[in-house]
Enzyme design. Structure first.
Site, PDB file in Angstrom:
ATOM      1  N   SER A  60       0.800  -1.224   0.000  1.00 57.65           N
ATOM      2  CA  SER A  60       0.000   0.000   0.000  1.00 57.65           C
ATOM      3  C   SER A  60       0.833   1.273   0.000  1.00 57.65           C
ATOM      4  O   SER A  60       0.285   2.362  -0.163  1.00 57.65           O
ATOM      5  CB  SER A  60      -0.921   0.013   1.228  1.00 57.65           C
ATOM      6  OG  SER A  60      -0.159  -0.038   2.424  1.00 57.65           O
ATOM      7  N   TYR A  61       2.140   1.185   0.192  1.00 50.79           N
ATOM      8  CA  TYR A  61       2.957   2.392   0.240  1.00 50.79           C
ATOM      9  C   TYR A  61       3.055   3.035  -1.140  1.00 50.79           C
ATOM     10  O   TYR A  61       3.529   2.417  -2.104  1.00 50.79           O
ATOM     11  CB  TYR A  61       4.363   2.082   0.742  1.00 50.79           C
ATOM     12  CG  TYR A  61       4.460   1.660   2.192  1.00 50.79           C
ATOM     13  CD1 TYR A  61       3.383   1.804   3.075  1.00 50.79           C
ATOM     14  CD2 TYR A  61       5.632   1.114   2.695  1.00 50.79           C
ATOM     15  CE1 TYR A  61       3.481   1.414   4.395  1.00 50.79           C
ATOM     16  CE2 TYR A  61       5.747   0.719   4.023  1.00 50.79           C
ATOM     17  CZ  TYR A  61       4.664   0.868   4.869  1.00 50.79           C
ATOM     18  OH  TYR A  61       4.774   0.477   6.177  1.00 50.79           O
TER      19      TYR A  61
END
Length: 331
Positions: A60-61
């Protein structure tokens, strides 16, 4: 660089883990302060040159661009077998929050199987060394999650599995489910621990020590608050909604701890960051704190902290102002 086993597993990791949320396309995801590939390159190279072999990112980064940058640059600077790459699954890969998106987040079998393949593609590798669940999924039976993770390991797509912030009872339940079925157990716990937040010392860390689980604290410098005198704020601190959520409610109490870190750093003649990180490194059960760096000097500060040994009196001084905090960091 110092190296340790990750808990009681056979995995050798550097005493510091480089947190890779800093690296990512600034135009993607929720953070405008992330570093592009070119700006990330000297920091990751310096980490490798200084002996760090442990790198932690997440699907998700920066909408997956962190994984892409980390994977590409590690290929340039080190051999795959020498790097320990960790990533995570739970949050949606576009980095967004809000309403849960069907099958795009969480820890169902479908999501885990799709997410590991997508992470491997972005990282440009056949396997990750440590595959971690980013949070607890209240909507999926833990039996389904643990079996899926075990199958990821048996398929050769991950060497070990780990977990991140959750309640101690949840972690104990997950481990029990794995043992009961002969599935892979978590070898690590990535939890929230620093001088401004010590609630993990009550239950989670003793559990990890008892079970031989390596502890990888995230935000050991309290998102930079322990690196500068109270009241000074960087651009990231001013715009980081997570920092505000974690620390705004306890500013008065936290200021006293920060002041003690500042006093001790002046007495020692070293930066505040080194004192704060040395405290985390001194805690029983901690294998490798996760340190973020947007500048090479920040990385050097973290590495220098490995050479600092705090006395019992100094530890007591740093801990004395602390007051119990509400439990945070699980969402």
């Amino acid at each position: 660089m110092q190296f340790v086993k990750l808990g009681t597993s056979g995995l050798d990791v550097s005493r510091l883990c480089l947190g890779c949320m800093t690296f990512g396309d600034p135009g993607s995801g929720a953070h405008s302060w992330t570093l592009s590939e070119e700006k990330s390159r000297p920091i990751i190279k310096h980490a490798v040159d200084r002996g760090i072999n442990f790198f932690d990112t997440a699907n998700s980064y920066s909408a997956g661009t962190s994984e892409a940058i980390v994977g590409k640059l590690l290929k340039e600077f080190t051999r795959r077998e020498e790097a320990v790459i960790a990533t995570k699954v739970f949050f949606p890969p576009d980095g967004g929050g809000g309403t849960r998106k069907p099958n795009a987040q969480g820890l169902s079998r479908k999501t885990i199987m799709a997410s590991i393949d997508a992470s491997l593609a972005r990282l440009g590798t056949d396997y990750v060394d440590l595959y971690q669940i980013h949070r607890w999924d209240y909507q999926t039976p833990i039996e389904e999650t643990m079996e899926a993770l075990h199958d990821v390991v048996k398929a050769g797509k991950a060497r070990y599995i780990g977990a991140s912030s959750m309640y101690a009872w949840q972690f104990a339940k997950a481990q029990h489910v794995a043992v009961s079925h002969g599935w892979s157990r978590f070898v690590s716990m990535q939890n929230y621990l620093n001088l401004l937040y010590r609630e993990e010392e009550r239950e989670m860390i003793p559990l990890c020590i008892d079970q031989g689980v390596g502890v990888m604290p995230w935000s050991p410098l309290a998102r930079g608050m322990l690196t500068r005198p109270y009241g000074q704020k960087t651009e990231r601190a001013r715009t980081d909604a997570v920092s505000q959520k974690l620390y705004e409610a306890t500013e008065t109490e936290d200021a006293k701890v920060i002041a003690e870190v500042e006093r001790l750093s002046a007495e020692r003649g070293v930066p505040m960051a080194q004192i704060a990180l040395a405290w985390v490194l001194s805690k029983s059960g901690v294998s490798a704190p996760i340190v973020g760096a947007s500048k090479i000097e920040q990385l050097d500060d973290a590495i220098s902290a490995l050479d600092i040994t705090l006395s019992n009196d100094e530890v007591a001084r740093l801990e004395q102002p602390y007051v119990p905090h509400a439990v945070v960091g699980f969402s």
